[in-house]
Design a protein around this motif. Structure first.
Motif, mmCIF file in Angstrom:
data_model
loop_
_atom_site.group_PDB
_atom_site.id
_atom_site.type_symbol
_atom_site.label_atom_id
_atom_site.label_comp_id
_atom_site.label_asym_id
_atom_site.label_seq_id
_atom_site.Cartn_x
_atom_site.Cartn_y
_atom_site.Cartn_z
ATOM 1 N N ASP A 295 -21.864 3.587 -52.766
ATOM 2 C CA ASP A 295 -23.121 3.725 -53.498
ATOM 3 C C ASP A 295 -23.397 5.175 -53.873
ATOM 4 O OD1 ASP A 295 -24.579 0.939 -53.322
ATOM 5 O OD2 ASP A 295 -23.646 1.275 -51.377
ATOM 6 N N GLU A 296 -22.793 6.097 -53.135
ATOM 7 C CA GLU A 296 -23.073 7.510 -53.346
ATOM 8 C C GLU A 296 -22.050 8.336 -52.578
ATOM 9 O OE1 GLU A 296 -26.919 10.535 -52.587
ATOM 10 O OE2 GLU A 296 -27.013 8.413 -52.023
ATOM 11 N N VAL A 297 -21.798 9.549 -53.049
ATOM 12 C CA VAL A 297 -21.000 10.517 -52.298
ATOM 13 C C VAL A 297 -21.838 11.783 -52.136
ATOM 14 C CG1 VAL A 297 -18.930 11.948 -52.235
ATOM 15 C CG2 VAL A 297 -18.790 9.607 -53.109
ATOM 16 N N VAL A 298 -21.979 12.246 -50.907
ATOM 17 C CA VAL A 298 -22.791 13.419 -50.592
ATOM 18 C C VAL A 298 -21.886 14.527 -50.072
ATOM 19 C CG1 VAL A 298 -24.586 14.323 -49.055
ATOM 20 C CG2 VAL A 298 -24.867 12.071 -50.134
ATOM 21 N N LEU A 299 -22.098 15.744 -50.548
ATOM 22 C CA LEU A 299 -21.311 16.896 -50.132
ATOM 23 C C LEU A 299 -22.102 17.762 -49.152
ATOM 24 C CD1 LEU A 299 -19.860 18.040 -53.588
ATOM 25 C CD2 LEU A 299 -18.850 16.465 -51.929
ATOM 26 N N VAL A 300 -21.408 18.266 -48.128
ATOM 27 C CA VAL A 300 -22.023 19.194 -47.180
ATOM 28 C C VAL A 300 -21.174 20.455 -47.099
ATOM 29 C CG1 VAL A 300 -23.277 17.512 -45.785
ATOM 30 C CG2 VAL A 300 -20.867 17.934 -45.294
ATOM 31 N N ASP A 301 -21.840 21.601 -46.944
ATOM 32 C CA ASP A 301 -21.103 22.855 -46.889
ATOM 33 C C ASP A 301 -20.726 23.205 -45.448
ATOM 34 O OD1 ASP A 301 -23.297 24.147 -45.647
ATOM 35 O OD2 ASP A 301 -24.105 24.847 -47.564
ATOM 36 N N GLU A 302 -20.021 24.308 -45.278
ATOM 37 C CA GLU A 302 -19.480 24.657 -43.966
ATOM 38 C C GLU A 302 -20.578 24.921 -42.925
ATOM 39 O OE1 GLU A 302 -16.074 24.589 -43.086
ATOM 40 O OE2 GLU A 302 -16.201 23.481 -44.975
ATOM 41 N N SER A 303 -21.633 25.607 -43.325
ATOM 42 C CA SER A 303 -22.705 25.869 -42.363
ATOM 43 C C SER A 303 -23.399 24.577 -41.953
ATOM 44 C CB SER A 303 -23.719 26.864 -42.948
ATOM 45 O OG SER A 303 -24.382 26.321 -44.075
ATOM 46 N N GLU A 304 -23.489 23.623 -42.870
ATOM 47 C CA GLU A 304 -24.101 22.331 -42.550
ATOM 48 C C GLU A 304 -23.208 21.513 -41.615
ATOM 49 O OE1 GLU A 304 -26.676 21.908 -46.706
ATOM 50 O OE2 GLU A 304 -24.622 21.147 -46.590
ATOM 51 N N ILE A 305 -21.894 21.587 -41.839
ATOM 52 C CA ILE A 305 -20.967 20.898 -40.928
ATOM 53 C C ILE A 305 -21.050 21.510 -39.535
ATOM 54 C CG2 ILE A 305 -18.545 20.357 -40.455
ATOM 55 C CD1 ILE A 305 -18.089 20.472 -43.530
ATOM 56 N N ALA A 306 -21.105 22.845 -39.476
ATOM 57 C CA ALA A 306 -21.243 23.519 -38.183
ATOM 58 C C ALA A 306 -22.518 23.078 -37.479
ATOM 59 C CB ALA A 306 -21.235 25.034 -38.381
ATOM 60 N N ALA A 307 -23.592 22.943 -38.236
ATOM 61 C CA ALA A 307 -24.855 22.492 -37.649
ATOM 62 C C ALA A 307 -24.726 21.067 -37.121
ATOM 63 C CB ALA A 307 -25.969 22.568 -38.692
ATOM 64 N N GLY A 308 -23.940 20.242 -37.816
ATOM 65 C CA GLY A 308 -23.701 18.880 -37.349
ATOM 66 C C GLY A 308 -22.937 18.843 -36.038
ATOM 67 N N ILE A 309 -21.920 19.705 -35.919
ATOM 68 C CA ILE A 309 -21.150 19.806 -34.669
ATOM 69 C C ILE A 309 -22.071 20.240 -33.527
ATOM 70 C CG2 ILE A 309 -19.302 21.059 -33.486
ATOM 71 C CD1 ILE A 309 -17.888 21.293 -36.228
ATOM 72 N N ARG A 310 -22.907 21.247 -33.797
ATOM 73 C CA ARG A 310 -23.819 21.747 -32.759
ATOM 74 C C ARG A 310 -24.822 20.676 -32.340
ATOM 75 N NH1 ARG A 310 -23.238 26.770 -35.499
ATOM 76 N NH2 ARG A 310 -24.906 26.264 -36.952
ATOM 77 N N HIS A 311 -25.385 19.976 -33.314
ATOM 78 C CA HIS A 311 -26.354 18.923 -32.982
ATOM 79 C C HIS A 311 -25.708 17.847 -32.119
ATOM 80 C CE1 HIS A 311 -29.706 16.068 -33.545
ATOM 81 N NE2 HIS A 311 -28.733 15.187 -33.453
ATOM 82 N N ALA A 312 -24.510 17.432 -32.503
ATOM 83 C CA ALA A 312 -23.827 16.384 -31.731
ATOM 84 C C ALA A 312 -23.671 16.813 -30.280
ATOM 85 C CB ALA A 312 -22.459 16.088 -32.350
ATOM 86 N N GLU B 133 -25.421 19.409 -28.597
ATOM 87 C CA GLU B 133 -26.649 19.799 -27.906
ATOM 88 C C GLU B 133 -27.626 18.643 -27.699
ATOM 89 O OE1 GLU B 133 -28.149 23.008 -30.268
ATOM 90 O OE2 GLU B 133 -26.504 24.365 -29.725
ATOM 91 N N TYR B 134 -27.686 17.721 -28.667
ATOM 92 C CA TYR B 134 -28.684 16.645 -28.599
ATOM 93 C C TYR B 134 -28.082 15.283 -28.269
ATOM 94 C CZ TYR B 134 -31.920 19.991 -30.643
ATOM 95 O OH TYR B 134 -32.711 21.093 -30.867
ATOM 96 N N GLU B 135 -26.841 15.054 -28.669
ATOM 97 C CA GLU B 135 -26.223 13.742 -28.437
ATOM 98 C C GLU B 135 -25.216 13.778 -27.290
ATOM 99 O OE1 GLU B 135 -27.751 11.682 -30.234
ATOM 100 O OE2 GLU B 135 -28.461 12.971 -31.875
ATOM 101 N N VAL C 59 -20.551 26.153 -31.387
ATOM 102 C CA VAL C 59 -21.737 25.967 -30.544
ATOM 103 C C VAL C 59 -22.471 27.299 -30.354
ATOM 104 C CG1 VAL C 59 -22.503 25.415 -28.188
ATOM 105 C CG2 VAL C 59 -20.889 23.909 -29.380
ATOM 106 N N ASN C 60 -21.708 28.386 -30.331
ATOM 107 C CA ASN C 60 -22.309 29.721 -30.149
ATOM 108 C C ASN C 60 -22.750 30.357 -31.460
ATOM 109 O OD1 ASN C 60 -22.125 29.803 -27.326
ATOM 110 N ND2 ASN C 60 -19.968 30.425 -27.437
ATOM 111 N N GLY C 61 -22.658 29.610 -32.565
ATOM 112 C CA GLY C 61 -23.241 30.103 -33.806
ATOM 113 C C GLY C 61 -22.312 30.344 -34.966
ATOM 114 N N LEU C 62 -21.002 30.119 -34.829
ATOM 115 C CA LEU C 62 -20.078 30.311 -35.953
ATOM 116 C C LEU C 62 -20.410 29.338 -37.084
ATOM 117 C CD1 LEU C 62 -17.415 31.716 -36.945
ATOM 118 C CD2 LEU C 62 -16.209 29.742 -36.011
ATOM 119 N N ASN C 63 -20.488 29.861 -38.325
ATOM 120 C CA ASN C 63 -20.844 29.012 -39.465
ATOM 121 C C ASN C 63 -19.788 28.973 -40.558
ATOM 122 O OD1 ASN C 63 -23.445 27.854 -38.886
ATOM 123 N ND2 ASN C 63 -24.278 29.931 -39.025
#
Length: 327
Positions: free
Chosen positions: A251-268, A270-272, A317-321
């Motif tokens: 239905d759609e294709v969404v693009l994410v940049d490197e800093s957003e992917i890094a934020a996803g790794i960190r969220h997984a 720290e929170y999950e 996790v320590n902030g690399l983006n």
């Protein structure tokens, strides 16, 4: 198209060889998004990614003579690991061709599983050329990483598990590369409930399937280093299955940049409390970046793999983006 019956047959074929992975609600993401968000923990699969499903389904359908000749494939890492594991379990031997962009932790794990490894060039296309040469010269049995009906059907079993565990799901977020996972999951869930939205998520640079869909035909793209290394590589200019299926079913294709992917790794983490690789974190990345704010109803996001280099994970996790050259 791959039929629901074919995917159901694949599920019956591979059920004793794979793990049915959990689908768990994320309290943090559900609160943030304002609707139920559940995470399909496919990085808990036996080889650390969804790839074992398709690889097992394909190998089980080879003849004994084909297995005896040996199995070969090009890979960005996870398909090679899955093939090596499945081939070893079934008394065959795998040869895996990879480019220099594949992280060393994935290469070493493939070697540990007994496969012969060939490092060739700087792209998935270069690796595929080596596969084609060895098939012609040595008669090895090729099992492609995504563009094959048996691979697609195997990956589609993941979609069946999602709709069985979460009948009310309104949208499924699928990491998108060559399209084997996206095509299989979309074929499965839409056969059961056509109104479910299936959204492909991929990295911003080198997104071959997105570029191909936009162009209306398969195209080549330049490959770059990325946190989502498993999503790298082309879809093949002679793509026979996944391009059309993704073009029709997504239905759609969404693009994410490197800093957003890094934020996803960190969220997984720290929170999950989940360790995922970049490709496995792109669904979370899209949610955190509010690129899916228009999606209504319960969401299932596939965490497709966890085979990340742990030194890299610590740095993220320590902030690399950003990562490596070309970032």
């Amino acid at each position: 198209m791959i039929s629901l019956e074919t995917i159901e047959q694949a599920r019956e074929r591979i059920v004793k060889h794979i793990r049915s992975t959990p689908l768990v609600m994320s309290a943090a993401l559900s609160e943030l998004i304002g609707t139920q968000v559940s995470l399909k923990l496919e990085h808990h699969q036996l080889t650390g990614s969804f790839k074992l499903r398709g690889a097992t389904n394909a190998i089980l359908q080879l003849s004994q003579s084909e297995r005896n000749r040996g199995i070969i494939a090009a890979s960005t890492g996870n398909h090679g690991r899955a093939l090596s594991y499945a081939a070893q379990a079934m008394g065959s031997r795998a040869t895996i061709c990879m480019s220099r962009l594949v992280p060393e932790n994935k290469v070493s794990e493939i070697r540990r599983l007994g496969a012969s490894v060939r490092i060739v060039g700087s792209s998935q296309d270069d690796a595929q050329e080596e596969v084609d040469r060895l098939v012609a010269e040595e008669g090895l049995s090729m099992i492609p990483p995504f563009d094959h009906p048996r691979i697609i059907a195997g990956q589609g079993t993941l979609g069946l598990e999602i709709v069985q565990a979460m009948p009310q799901v309104a949208a499924v977020l699928v990491p998108l590369s060559g399209g084997g996972l996206a095509a299989g999951v979309a074929a499965a869930v839409k056969a059961v409930r056509p109104e479910i939205k299936v959204i492909g998520i991929t990295m911003e640079r080198g997104a071959a399937m997105k570029a191909s869909i936009d162009a209306g035909h398969p195209v080549q793209v330049e490959e770059h280093r990325s946190f989502a290394d498993s999503l790298g590589g082309g879809i093949g200019l002679a793509n026979a299955w996944t391009f059309q299926m993704c073009k029709i079913l997504l239905d759609e294709v969404v693009l994410v940049d490197e800093s957003e992917i890094a934020a996803g790794i960190r969220h997984a983490y720290e929170y999950e409390r989940q360790i995922v690789e970049g490709a496995g974190a792109v669904g979370i990345a899209a949610l955190l970046s509010e690129k899916l704010a228009h999606v209504e109803g319960p969401i299932a996001a596939i965490l497709s793999g966890g085979n990340i280099d742990m030194a890299l994970h610590r740095n993220v996790v320590n902030g690399l983006n950003t990562i490596g050259e070309g970032s």
